[in-house]
Design a protein around this motif. Structure first.
Motif, PDB file in Angstrom:
ATOM      1  N   UNK A 224       0.832  -1.191   0.000  1.00  0.00           N
ATOM      2  CA  UNK A 224       0.000   0.000   0.000  1.00  0.00           C
ATOM      3  C   UNK A 224       0.874   1.252   0.000  1.00  0.00           C
ATOM      4  N   UNK A 225       0.759   2.049  -1.076  1.00  0.00           N
ATOM      5  CA  UNK A 225       1.622   3.227  -1.212  1.00  0.00           C
ATOM      6  C   UNK A 225       1.380   4.253  -0.104  1.00  0.00           C
ATOM      7  N   UNK A 226       0.125   4.421   0.292  1.00  0.00           N
ATOM      8  CA  UNK A 226      -0.163   5.389   1.353  1.00  0.00           C
ATOM      9  C   UNK A 226       0.512   4.976   2.660  1.00  0.00           C
ATOM     10  N   UNK A 227       0.449   3.691   2.977  1.00  0.00           N
ATOM     11  CA  UNK A 227       1.093   3.211   4.203  1.00  0.00           C
ATOM     12  C   UNK A 227       2.608   3.442   4.134  1.00  0.00           C
ATOM     13  N   UNK A 228       3.193   3.221   2.955  1.00  0.00           N
ATOM     14  CA  UNK A 228       4.638   3.432   2.804  1.00  0.00           C
ATOM     15  C   UNK A 228       4.991   4.915   2.949  1.00  0.00           C
ATOM     16  N   UNK A 229       4.152   5.790   2.398  1.00  0.00           N
ATOM     17  CA  UNK A 229       4.414   7.237   2.498  1.00  0.00           C
ATOM     18  C   UNK A 229       4.304   7.709   3.940  1.00  0.00           C
ATOM     19  N   UNK A 230       3.280   7.231   4.654  1.00  0.00           N
ATOM     20  CA  UNK A 230       3.086   7.642   6.047  1.00  0.00           C
ATOM     21  C   UNK A 230       4.300   7.255   6.892  1.00  0.00           C
ATOM     22  N   UNK A 231       4.874   6.075   6.612  1.00  0.00           N
ATOM     23  CA  UNK A 231       6.055   5.627   7.362  1.00  0.00           C
ATOM     24  C   UNK A 231       7.351   6.238   6.815  1.00  0.00           C
ATOM     25  N   UNK A 233       8.968   5.611   4.056  1.00  0.00           N
ATOM     26  CA  UNK A 233       9.889   4.570   3.584  1.00  0.00           C
ATOM     27  C   UNK A 233      10.305   4.906   2.158  1.00  0.00           C
ATOM     28  N   UNK A 234      11.573   5.131   1.956  1.00  0.00           N
ATOM     29  CA  UNK A 234      12.117   5.477   0.638  1.00  0.00           C
ATOM     30  C   UNK A 234      12.587   4.190  -0.032  1.00  0.00           C
ATOM     31  N   UNK A 235      11.765   3.650  -0.919  1.00  0.00           N
ATOM     32  CA  UNK A 235      12.066   2.338  -1.493  1.00  0.00           C
ATOM     33  C   UNK A 235      11.330   2.172  -2.817  1.00  0.00           C
ATOM     34  N   UNK A 236      11.988   1.575  -3.825  1.00  0.00           N
ATOM     35  CA  UNK A 236      11.295   1.299  -5.090  1.00  0.00           C
ATOM     36  C   UNK A 236      10.316   0.137  -4.994  1.00  0.00           C
ATOM     37  N   UNK A 237      10.336  -0.582  -3.860  1.00  0.00           N
ATOM     38  CA  UNK A 237       9.449  -1.735  -3.672  1.00  0.00           C
ATOM     39  C   UNK A 237       8.247  -1.365  -2.812  1.00  0.00           C
ATOM     40  N   UNK A 238       8.462  -0.588  -1.766  1.00  0.00           N
ATOM     41  CA  UNK A 238       7.406  -0.309  -0.790  1.00  0.00           C
ATOM     42  C   UNK A 238       6.152   0.222  -1.482  1.00  0.00           C
ATOM     43  N   UNK A 239       5.022  -0.396  -1.153  1.00  0.00           N
ATOM     44  CA  UNK A 239       3.740  -0.018  -1.739  1.00  0.00           C
ATOM     45  C   UNK A 239       3.480  -0.586  -3.109  1.00  0.00           C
ATOM     46  N   UNK A 240       4.487  -1.227  -3.716  1.00  0.00           N
ATOM     47  CA  UNK A 240       4.358  -1.676  -5.113  1.00  0.00           C
ATOM     48  C   UNK A 240       4.841  -3.111  -5.314  1.00  0.00           C
ATOM     49  N   UNK A 241       4.983  -3.879  -4.233  1.00  0.00           N
ATOM     50  CA  UNK A 241       5.535  -5.238  -4.351  1.00  0.00           C
ATOM     51  C   UNK A 241       4.584  -6.131  -5.136  1.00  0.00           C
ATOM     52  N   UNK A 242       5.162  -6.972  -5.996  1.00  0.00           N
ATOM     53  CA  UNK A 242       4.354  -8.004  -6.675  1.00  0.00           C
ATOM     54  C   UNK A 242       4.790  -9.413  -6.278  1.00  0.00           C
ATOM     55  N   UNK A 243       5.843  -9.524  -5.468  1.00  0.00           N
ATOM     56  CA  UNK A 243       6.260 -10.795  -4.870  1.00  0.00           C
ATOM     57  C   UNK A 243       6.435 -10.558  -3.371  1.00  0.00           C
ATOM     58  N   UNK A 244       5.845 -11.430  -2.562  1.00  0.00           N
ATOM     59  CA  UNK A 244       5.956 -11.327  -1.111  1.00  0.00           C
ATOM     60  C   UNK A 244       6.649 -12.579  -0.581  1.00  0.00           C
TER      61      UNK A 244
END
Length: 312
Positions: A224-231, A233-244
């Motif tokens: 979730x991009x909003x959750x990543x922004x609130x925290x 988190x500077x990452x090309x994966x955060x909020x956009x993962x397609x493999x967990x």
């Protein structure tokens, strides 16, 4: 087609242009396993070879009104013999995929991992769910929720590489892996965060290749991009993962089943790391989920052929 299955339908449609994958179906002695195999064959995803007690297979087909006359049957006395015979078809290069019928997963996997099976490779054997989650734009690959119980760091590296290779076989343009934990900071008291940090460094050193990988990430800020922004988190994966990548089987199993039973997701399943892809389905799976699992296996088999890793 129901929009709920849109992501699976795209996979199936893509596979229709490919030759069907010869697939040994181990012990298909009930309606659901026969129905899935025959429908996948009708759509051109697989060319099934039915392996098991001929009379039981024919009786099950007759009871369900399924026409299996055009499909070869390899007679095997019982489920253990069916698993062994299905593996033998792979060894003889007559099948490029295995599919679980109405036998226990342990029976089929036992035949695959046996020392004399000829199906072991240098790769870690691991399971991936390819999940079609309503409201989520892309399919989600979750690993490992079915085979590796409490994987070590070295085992997680193998599980991760298998999942990345699967994503490429599924034509994912940019593979973005989140290594999940309960938090997004490295905490020595939480071993999964240490494993996540080490795996990311292994990616930096090209010990694991083919994806953008970050972790530890909690589930919310992984997808979730909003959750990543609130925290922040500077990452090309955060909020956009397609493999967990999950920490262990408990976490993976709960995540997959939560998505299935609370969010209405479907979970196509595949085992990787053997000489051929192995389609693991559940008796509770819908026909669409079984078809999607066959499509995933067909794409993995195609990728293996193109890379020169032909079964046999």
């Amino acid at each position: 087609m129901n929009a709920k299955h849109e992501k699976y339908q795209r996979l199936i449609d893509y596979c229709k242009a490919m030759p069907p994958t010869p697939t040994a179906v181990a012990h298909p002695c009930d309606q659901s396993s026969l129905e899935g195999a025959v429908e996948a064959a009708r759509l051109g995803l697989i060319a099934p070879i039915l392996v098991g007690p001929r009379s039981r297979i024919e009786d099950a087909a007759r009871a369900a009104g399924i026409d299996i006359r055009e499909y070869p049957i390899v007679d095997a006395e019982h489920s253990h013999a069916a698993a062994a015979a299905a593996v033998q078809l792979v060894r003889e290069s007559k099948a490029e995929a295995l599919m679980k019928g109405s036998l226990h997963t342990d029976e089929l996997m036992g035949a695959v991992v046996a020392g004399n099976s000829g199906l072991r490779t240098g790769r870690r054997i691991s399971h991936c769910f390819v999940m079609d989650v309503p409201g989520h734009e892309d399919a989600l690959i979750i690993t490992d929720a079915a085979v590796n119980i409490a994987p070590t760091l070295a085992e997680k590296a193998g599980i991760l590489q298998n999942a990345i290779d699967l994503a490429h076989a599924l034509q994912v343009k940019e593979v973005r892996v989140a290594i999940l934990s309960a938090m997004e900071t490295v905490n020595p008291m939480v071993p999964s965060t240490l494993d996540a940090a080490a795996l990311c460094k292994m990616v930096d050193r090209h010990q694991i290749t083919g994806a953008i990988v970050d972790g530890p990430l909690a589930l919310d800020n992984a997808i979730n991009l909003d959750a990543a922004r609130i925290k922040k988190i500077d990452s090309p994966v955060a909020g956009r993962a397609n493999v967990l990548l999950v920490p262990d089987l408990d976490a993976g199993n709960m995540l997959a089943k939560s998505l299935t039973f609370l969010a209405g997701a479907d979970a196509a399943g595949i085992v990787l790391g053997a000489r051929v892809p192995i389609i693991l389905t559940s008796r509770a799976d819908s026909v669409m989920t079984r078809l999607a699992s066959c499509a995933v296996a067909a794409l993995v088999a195609k990728a293996r052929r193109e890379s020169g890793q032909v079964a046999g």
